[in-house]
Motif scaffolding. Sequence first.
Motif, PDB file in Angstrom:
ATOM      1  N   GLN A  55       0.831  -1.211   0.000  1.00 28.82           N
ATOM      2  CA  GLN A  55       0.000   0.000   0.000  1.00 28.82           C
ATOM      3  C   GLN A  55       0.867   1.263   0.000  1.00 28.82           C
ATOM      4  N   VAL A  56       1.897   1.276   0.846  1.00 30.63           N
ATOM      5  CA  VAL A  56       2.770   2.449   0.920  1.00 30.63           C
ATOM      6  C   VAL A  56       3.500   2.645  -0.401  1.00 30.63           C
ATOM      7  N   ALA A  57       4.006   1.572  -0.980  1.00 31.42           N
ATOM      8  CA  ALA A  57       4.754   1.671  -2.238  1.00 31.42           C
ATOM      9  C   ALA A  57       3.887   2.219  -3.372  1.00 31.42           C
ATOM     10  N   GLU A  58       2.592   1.928  -3.335  1.00 27.74           N
ATOM     11  CA  GLU A  58       1.687   2.473  -4.353  1.00 27.74           C
ATOM     12  C   GLU A  58       1.553   3.989  -4.203  1.00 27.74           C
ATOM     13  N   LYS A  59       1.541   4.477  -2.971  1.00 30.93           N
ATOM     14  CA  LYS A  59       1.377   5.908  -2.713  1.00 30.93           C
ATOM     15  C   LYS A  59       2.701   6.662  -2.733  1.00 30.93           C
ATOM     16  N   MET A  60       3.780   5.968  -2.391  1.00 33.06           N
ATOM     17  CA  MET A  60       5.103   6.574  -2.360  1.00 33.06           C
ATOM     18  C   MET A  60       6.075   5.650  -3.092  1.00 33.06           C
ATOM     19  N   PRO A  61       6.050   5.677  -4.423  1.00 38.22           N
ATOM     20  CA  PRO A  61       6.835   4.714  -5.207  1.00 38.22           C
ATOM     21  C   PRO A  61       8.341   4.803  -5.008  1.00 38.22           C
ATOM     22  N   GLY A  62       8.842   5.855  -4.422  1.00 37.49           N
ATOM     23  CA  GLY A  62      10.278   5.955  -4.164  1.00 37.49           C
ATOM     24  C   GLY A  62      10.723   5.212  -2.920  1.00 37.49           C
ATOM     25  N   ALA A  63       9.780   4.631  -2.198  1.00 30.88           N
ATOM     26  CA  ALA A  63      10.115   3.902  -0.968  1.00 30.88           C
ATOM     27  C   ALA A  63      11.011   2.706  -1.282  1.00 30.88           C
ATOM     28  N   ILE A  64      11.946   2.448  -0.395  1.00 28.72           N
ATOM     29  CA  ILE A  64      12.873   1.322  -0.532  1.00 28.72           C
ATOM     30  C   ILE A  64      12.352   0.195   0.348  1.00 28.72           C
ATOM     31  N   ARG A  65      11.979  -0.912  -0.275  1.00 28.52           N
ATOM     32  CA  ARG A  65      11.389  -2.044   0.445  1.00 28.52           C
ATOM     33  C   ARG A  65      12.449  -3.106   0.710  1.00 28.52           C
ATOM     34  N   ILE A  66      12.536  -3.537   1.981  1.00 26.66           N
ATOM     35  CA  ILE A  66      13.490  -4.563   2.399  1.00 26.66           C
ATOM     36  C   ILE A  66      12.706  -5.671   3.089  1.00 26.66           C
ATOM     37  N   PHE A  67      12.943  -6.905   2.673  1.00 19.69           N
ATOM     38  CA  PHE A  67      12.247  -8.044   3.251  1.00 19.69           C
ATOM     39  C   PHE A  67      13.258  -8.902   4.011  1.00 19.69           C
ATOM     40  N   ILE A  68      12.979  -9.147   5.286  1.00 18.31           N
ATOM     41  CA  ILE A  68      13.851  -9.982   6.122  1.00 18.31           C
ATOM     42  C   ILE A  68      13.329 -11.419   6.076  1.00 18.31           C
ATOM     43  N   LEU A  69      14.219 -12.333   5.714  1.00 26.36           N
ATOM     44  CA  LEU A  69      13.862 -13.744   5.610  1.00 26.36           C
ATOM     45  C   LEU A  69      14.612 -14.577   6.645  1.00 26.36           C
ATOM     46  N   PRO A  70      13.995 -15.631   7.137  1.00 28.16           N
ATOM     47  CA  PRO A  70      14.730 -16.575   7.990  1.00 28.16           C
ATOM     48  C   PRO A  70      15.584 -17.472   7.094  1.00 28.16           C
ATOM     49  N   PRO A  71      16.587 -18.147   7.657  1.00 24.65           N
ATOM     50  CA  PRO A  71      17.418 -19.036   6.837  1.00 24.65           C
ATOM     51  C   PRO A  71      16.634 -20.198   6.237  1.00 24.65           C
ATOM     52  N   SER A  72      15.608 -20.657   6.949  1.00 21.20           N
ATOM     53  CA  SER A  72      14.785 -21.777   6.474  1.00 21.20           C
ATOM     54  C   SER A  72      13.495 -21.802   7.289  1.00 21.20           C
ATOM     55  N   LEU A  73      12.528 -22.556   6.812  1.00 20.37           N
ATOM     56  CA  LEU A  73      11.287 -22.706   7.566  1.00 20.37           C
ATOM     57  C   LEU A  73      11.520 -23.473   8.863  1.00 20.37           C
ATOM     58  N   ASP A  74      12.429 -24.458   8.828  1.00 24.59           N
ATOM     59  CA  ASP A  74      12.740 -25.211  10.052  1.00 24.59           C
ATOM     60  C   ASP A  74      13.335 -24.298  11.112  1.00 24.59           C
ATOM     61  N   GLU A  75      14.245 -23.412  10.703  1.00 16.98           N
ATOM     62  CA  GLU A  75      14.847 -22.473  11.643  1.00 16.98           C
ATOM     63  C   GLU A  75      13.801 -21.495  12.166  1.00 16.98           C
ATOM     64  N   LEU A  76      12.900 -21.065  11.315  1.00 17.91           N
ATOM     65  CA  LEU A  76      11.841 -20.156  11.747  1.00 17.91           C
ATOM     66  C   LEU A  76      10.962 -20.825  12.801  1.00 17.91           C
ATOM     67  N   ARG A  77      10.590 -22.070  12.553  1.00 20.55           N
ATOM     68  CA  ARG A  77       9.774 -22.804  13.534  1.00 20.55           C
ATOM     69  C   ARG A  77      10.520 -22.903  14.865  1.00 20.55           C
ATOM     70  N   SER A  78      11.801 -23.189  14.798  1.00 23.62           N
ATOM     71  CA  SER A  78      12.616 -23.293  16.008  1.00 23.62           C
ATOM     72  C   SER A  78      12.649 -21.962  16.764  1.00 23.62           C
ATOM     73  N   ARG A  79      12.818 -20.858  16.031  1.00 20.94           N
ATOM     74  CA  ARG A  79      12.837 -19.535  16.667  1.00 20.94           C
ATOM     75  C   ARG A  79      11.503 -19.207  17.317  1.00 20.94           C
ATOM     76  N   LEU A  80      10.412 -19.480  16.603  1.00 23.08           N
ATOM     77  CA  LEU A  80       9.089 -19.179  17.159  1.00 23.08           C
ATOM     78  C   LEU A  80       8.801 -20.019  18.395  1.00 23.08           C
ATOM     79  N   ALA A  81       9.125 -21.302  18.327  1.00 21.82           N
ATOM     80  CA  ALA A  81       8.894 -22.191  19.468  1.00 21.82           C
ATOM     81  C   ALA A  81       9.819 -21.815  20.623  1.00 21.82           C
ATOM     82  N   GLY A  82      11.041 -21.394  20.293  1.00 18.49           N
ATOM     83  CA  GLY A  82      12.023 -21.049  21.319  1.00 18.49           C
ATOM     84  C   GLY A  82      11.691 -19.797  22.103  1.00 18.49           C
TER      85      GLY A  82
END
Length: 181
Positions: free
Chosen positions: A107-134
């Motif tokens: 939504q923001v990018a549509e209104k402010m197209p100059g915005a710089i979008r950064i997406f943070i990813l976990p190393p894997s789904l297994d690691e993500l599950r471990s982090r959430l459970a931990g």
Amino acid sequence: MSGRLFIVSGPSGAGKSSLCTALLSECPDLKLSISCTTRQPRPGEMDGREYHFLSVSDFECQRERGDFLEWANVHGNLYGTRQSDVEAQLQGGYDVLLEIDWQGARQVAEKMPGAIRIFILPPSLDELRSRLAGRGQDDAATVNRRMAAAEMEMSHADEATYRVVNIDFKEALAELRKFFS
């Protein structure tokens, strides 16, 4: 001089909040945009620091006026980013950081197209599950719901300008820091 707008997104447990907190402590010209919400403050939270806490009617009035760059209903509570808040910081010469979900980022990018979008990813789904459970904050059913949501969110990572895989916190922070220099 006007600042730049950065949007950081990623699934719960990927480390985006921790990375943003560390980045904000290192970059004095970077300001976090404070979102509005209709949820009740949690213990220790202050209006104007963690969120702008609004009544549902105040939020809806602002939404109807078009005051929000983005907004969403999340688990029955409304959340949004006021355009005037972001623009004031940008006009003040500050870079502004929005930590929001992929839908808000879109939504923001549509209104402010100059915005710089950064997406943070976990190393894997297994690691993500471990982090959430931990974290020890959620029962197994909640972790499973968060995992399902994370998989869907991660399918939108390619909408971002940049992607950072958070395998090692210090390395991910160093990579993220490059975008702000």
